[in-house]
Design a protein around this motif. Structure first.
Motif, PDB file in Angstrom:
ATOM      1  N   SER A  29       0.832  -1.199   0.000  1.00 54.95           N
ATOM      2  CA  SER A  29       0.000   0.000   0.000  1.00 54.95           C
ATOM      3  C   SER A  29       0.872   1.257   0.000  1.00 54.95           C
ATOM      4  O   SER A  29       0.580   2.233  -0.694  1.00 54.95           O
ATOM      5  CB  SER A  29      -0.935  -0.007   1.212  1.00 54.95           C
ATOM      6  OG  SER A  29      -1.712   1.161   1.246  1.00 54.95           O
ATOM      7  N   LEU A  30       1.953   1.227   0.769  1.00 57.01           N
ATOM      8  CA  LEU A  30       2.898   2.353   0.775  1.00 57.01           C
ATOM      9  C   LEU A  30       3.493   2.558  -0.614  1.00 57.01           C
ATOM     10  O   LEU A  30       3.623   3.687  -1.083  1.00 57.01           O
ATOM     11  CB  LEU A  30       4.029   2.110   1.777  1.00 57.01           C
ATOM     12  CG  LEU A  30       3.743   2.397   3.224  1.00 57.01           C
ATOM     13  CD1 LEU A  30       4.926   1.954   4.093  1.00 57.01           C
ATOM     14  CD2 LEU A  30       3.493   3.880   3.430  1.00 57.01           C
ATOM     15  N   MET A  31       3.870   1.448  -1.255  1.00 56.99           N
ATOM     16  CA  MET A  31       4.453   1.564  -2.591  1.00 56.99           C
ATOM     17  C   MET A  31       3.441   2.170  -3.567  1.00 56.99           C
ATOM     18  O   MET A  31       3.792   3.025  -4.379  1.00 56.99           O
ATOM     19  CB  MET A  31       4.952   0.212  -3.081  1.00 56.99           C
ATOM     20  CG  MET A  31       6.196  -0.252  -2.362  1.00 56.99           C
ATOM     21  SD  MET A  31       6.889  -1.714  -3.129  1.00 56.99           S
ATOM     22  CE  MET A  31       8.618  -1.450  -2.763  1.00 56.99           C
ATOM     23  N   THR A  32       2.206   1.738  -3.471  1.00 60.98           N
ATOM     24  CA  THR A  32       1.156   2.279  -4.327  1.00 60.98           C
ATOM     25  C   THR A  32       0.984   3.773  -4.081  1.00 60.98           C
ATOM     26  O   THR A  32       0.859   4.569  -5.029  1.00 60.98           O
ATOM     27  CB  THR A  32      -0.175   1.541  -4.073  1.00 60.98           C
ATOM     28  OG1 THR A  32       0.021   0.153  -4.334  1.00 60.98           O
ATOM     29  CG2 THR A  32      -1.284   2.069  -4.945  1.00 60.98           C
ATOM     30  N   GLN A  33       0.994   4.167  -2.822  1.00 64.34           N
ATOM     31  CA  GLN A  33       0.845   5.587  -2.486  1.00 64.34           C
ATOM     32  C   GLN A  33       2.028   6.397  -2.990  1.00 64.34           C
ATOM     33  O   GLN A  33       1.864   7.525  -3.474  1.00 64.34           O
ATOM     34  CB  GLN A  33       0.674   5.753  -0.983  1.00 64.34           C
ATOM     35  CG  GLN A  33      -0.653   5.224  -0.487  1.00 64.34           C
ATOM     36  CD  GLN A  33      -0.728   5.161   1.030  1.00 64.34           C
ATOM     37  OE1 GLN A  33       0.125   5.686   1.735  1.00 64.34           O
ATOM     38  NE2 GLN A  33      -1.761   4.496   1.530  1.00 64.34           N
ATOM     39  N   GLN A  37       1.794   9.408  -5.668  1.00 66.65           N
ATOM     40  CA  GLN A  37       2.297  10.746  -5.338  1.00 66.65           C
ATOM     41  C   GLN A  37       3.262  11.234  -6.417  1.00 66.65           C
ATOM     42  O   GLN A  37       3.247  12.407  -6.787  1.00 66.65           O
ATOM     43  CB  GLN A  37       2.969  10.737  -3.969  1.00 66.65           C
ATOM     44  CG  GLN A  37       3.314  12.116  -3.477  1.00 66.65           C
ATOM     45  CD  GLN A  37       3.746  12.134  -2.023  1.00 66.65           C
ATOM     46  OE1 GLN A  37       3.949  11.089  -1.401  1.00 66.65           O
ATOM     47  NE2 GLN A  37       3.883  13.313  -1.480  1.00 66.65           N
ATOM     48  N   ILE A  38       4.080  10.334  -6.931  1.00 64.51           N
ATOM     49  CA  ILE A  38       4.999  10.704  -8.017  1.00 64.51           C
ATOM     50  C   ILE A  38       4.207  11.111  -9.256  1.00 64.51           C
ATOM     51  O   ILE A  38       4.493  12.148  -9.874  1.00 64.51           O
ATOM     52  CB  ILE A  38       5.956   9.536  -8.337  1.00 64.51           C
ATOM     53  CG1 ILE A  38       6.942   9.340  -7.180  1.00 64.51           C
ATOM     54  CG2 ILE A  38       6.703   9.783  -9.643  1.00 64.51           C
ATOM     55  CD1 ILE A  38       7.717   8.042  -7.236  1.00 64.51           C
ATOM     56  N   GLN A  39       3.209  10.314  -9.620  1.00 62.25           N
ATOM     57  CA  GLN A  39       2.390  10.636 -10.790  1.00 62.25           C
ATOM     58  C   GLN A  39       1.703  11.991 -10.621  1.00 62.25           C
ATOM     59  O   GLN A  39       1.661  12.788 -11.554  1.00 62.25           O
ATOM     60  CB  GLN A  39       1.338   9.556 -11.019  1.00 62.25           C
ATOM     61  CG  GLN A  39       1.932   8.259 -11.515  1.00 62.25           C
ATOM     62  CD  GLN A  39       0.897   7.153 -11.618  1.00 62.25           C
ATOM     63  OE1 GLN A  39      -0.237   7.286 -11.148  1.00 62.25           O
ATOM     64  NE2 GLN A  39       1.276   6.051 -12.231  1.00 62.25           N
ATOM     65  N   HIS A  40       1.192  12.231  -9.430  1.00 62.16           N
ATOM     66  CA  HIS A  40       0.560  13.517  -9.146  1.00 62.16           C
ATOM     67  C   HIS A  40       1.572  14.650  -9.309  1.00 62.16           C
ATOM     68  O   HIS A  40       1.261  15.703  -9.887  1.00 62.16           O
ATOM     69  CB  HIS A  40      -0.019  13.511  -7.728  1.00 62.16           C
ATOM     70  CG  HIS A  40      -0.790  14.734  -7.397  1.00 62.16           C
ATOM     71  ND1 HIS A  40      -0.202  15.858  -6.839  1.00 62.16           N
ATOM     72  CD2 HIS A  40      -2.101  15.043  -7.564  1.00 62.16           C
ATOM     73  CE1 HIS A  40      -1.118  16.775  -6.664  1.00 62.16           C
ATOM     74  NE2 HIS A  40      -2.280  16.315  -7.095  1.00 62.16           N
ATOM     75  N   GLY A  41       2.770  14.441  -8.810  1.00 62.79           N
ATOM     76  CA  GLY A  41       3.815  15.454  -8.931  1.00 62.79           C
ATOM     77  C   GLY A  41       4.167  15.762 -10.375  1.00 62.79           C
ATOM     78  O   GLY A  41       4.333  16.926 -10.755  1.00 62.79           O
ATOM     79  N   PHE A  42       4.261  14.712 -11.201  1.00 63.89           N
ATOM     80  CA  PHE A  42       4.534  14.930 -12.622  1.00 63.89           C
ATOM     81  C   PHE A  42       3.371  15.661 -13.284  1.00 63.89           C
ATOM     82  O   PHE A  42       3.566  16.596 -14.056  1.00 63.89           O
ATOM     83  CB  PHE A  42       4.780  13.606 -13.345  1.00 63.89           C
ATOM     84  CG  PHE A  42       6.184  13.071 -13.201  1.00 63.89           C
ATOM     85  CD1 PHE A  42       7.296  13.893 -13.298  1.00 63.89           C
ATOM     86  CD2 PHE A  42       6.395  11.719 -12.989  1.00 63.89           C
ATOM     87  CE1 PHE A  42       8.591  13.398 -13.179  1.00 63.89           C
ATOM     88  CE2 PHE A  42       7.679  11.207 -12.870  1.00 63.89           C
ATOM     89  CZ  PHE A  42       8.768  12.048 -12.973  1.00 63.89           C
ATOM     90  N   ALA A  43       2.150  15.243 -12.984  1.00 69.05           N
ATOM     91  CA  ALA A  43       0.968  15.827 -13.631  1.00 69.05           C
ATOM     92  C   ALA A  43       0.795  17.307 -13.288  1.00 69.05           C
ATOM     93  O   ALA A  43       0.337  18.092 -14.113  1.00 69.05           O
ATOM     94  CB  ALA A  43      -0.287  15.051 -13.238  1.00 69.05           C
ATOM     95  N   TYR A  44       1.181  17.685 -12.063  1.00 72.25           N
ATOM     96  CA  TYR A  44       0.980  19.056 -11.620  1.00 72.25           C
ATOM     97  C   TYR A  44       2.284  19.841 -11.484  1.00 72.25           C
ATOM     98  O   TYR A  44       2.311  20.894 -10.851  1.00 72.25           O
ATOM     99  CB  TYR A  44       0.202  19.068 -10.300  1.00 72.25           C
ATOM    100  CG  TYR A  44      -1.227  18.615 -10.504  1.00 72.25           C
ATOM    101  CD1 TYR A  44      -2.192  19.507 -10.949  1.00 72.25           C
ATOM    102  CD2 TYR A  44      -1.590  17.292 -10.290  1.00 72.25           C
ATOM    103  CE1 TYR A  44      -3.496  19.094 -11.170  1.00 72.25           C
ATOM    104  CE2 TYR A  44      -2.888  16.867 -10.497  1.00 72.25           C
ATOM    105  CZ  TYR A  44      -3.831  17.774 -10.943  1.00 72.25           C
ATOM    106  OH  TYR A  44      -5.118  17.350 -11.170  1.00 72.25           O
ATOM    107  N   SER A  45       3.352  19.314 -12.083  1.00 71.35           N
ATOM    108  CA  SER A  45       4.665  19.986 -12.062  1.00 71.35           C
ATOM    109  C   SER A  45       5.071  20.366 -10.644  1.00 71.35           C
ATOM    110  O   SER A  45       5.498  21.484 -10.373  1.00 71.35           O
ATOM    111  CB  SER A  45       4.643  21.232 -12.958  1.00 71.35           C
ATOM    112  OG  SER A  45       4.283  20.879 -14.268  1.00 71.35           O
TER     113      SER A  45
END
Length: 129
Positions: A29-33, A37-45
């Motif tokens: 679950s931690l790995m998924t989170q 979070q990384i994907q969110h960071g890329f999507a929102y710069s």
């Protein structure tokens, strides 16, 4: 939220002496989170989201490096494969982190892809996916 994830990761390391199903699920679950979070960071710069997601993955991967995987994997070949994947993931996360800190986002997406590839390789080995 970020502090909660890091606290959970650190406390999981301490309690992970025996690899039980509950702890493995919590670590996954931690790995998924971390990946989300990384994907969110890329999507929102948002570089901080990417860096914090990497930290979550590093902490979760450190938990797996301390696990005696023979308690839930019977095949010795699979045990060695998962150890190799764990080491490769650690190396790829380090390269990923350096690329993000250097603000080389094109290169960092390459390492994100390698991290994802490590995850899939492990899932194929363990789950037969």
């Amino acid at each position: 939220m970020k502090k909660v994830l890091l606290t959970l990761a650190v406390s999981s390391i301490v309690t992970f002496a025996s690899a039980d199903e509950k702890t493995i699920k919590a670590t996954m679950s931690l790995m998924t989170q971390g990946m989300a979070q990384i994907q969110h960071g890329f999507a929102y710069s948002n570089r901080m989201d990417v860096e914090n997601g990497i930290k979550v993955l590093e902490n979760a991967n450190a938990i797996f490096s301390k696990v005696d995987v023979t308690t839930f994997i019977e095949n010795n070949n699979k045990v060695q494969v998962t150890k190799n994947i764990n080491e490769n993931l650690a190396e790829n996360l380090e390269k990923f982190k350096k690329a993000v800190k250097a603000q080389d986002y094109t290169e960092s997406t390459k390492y994100y892809g390698q991290v994802t590839s490590n995850c899939i390789a492990c899932h194929r080995t363990i789950r037969g996916w």
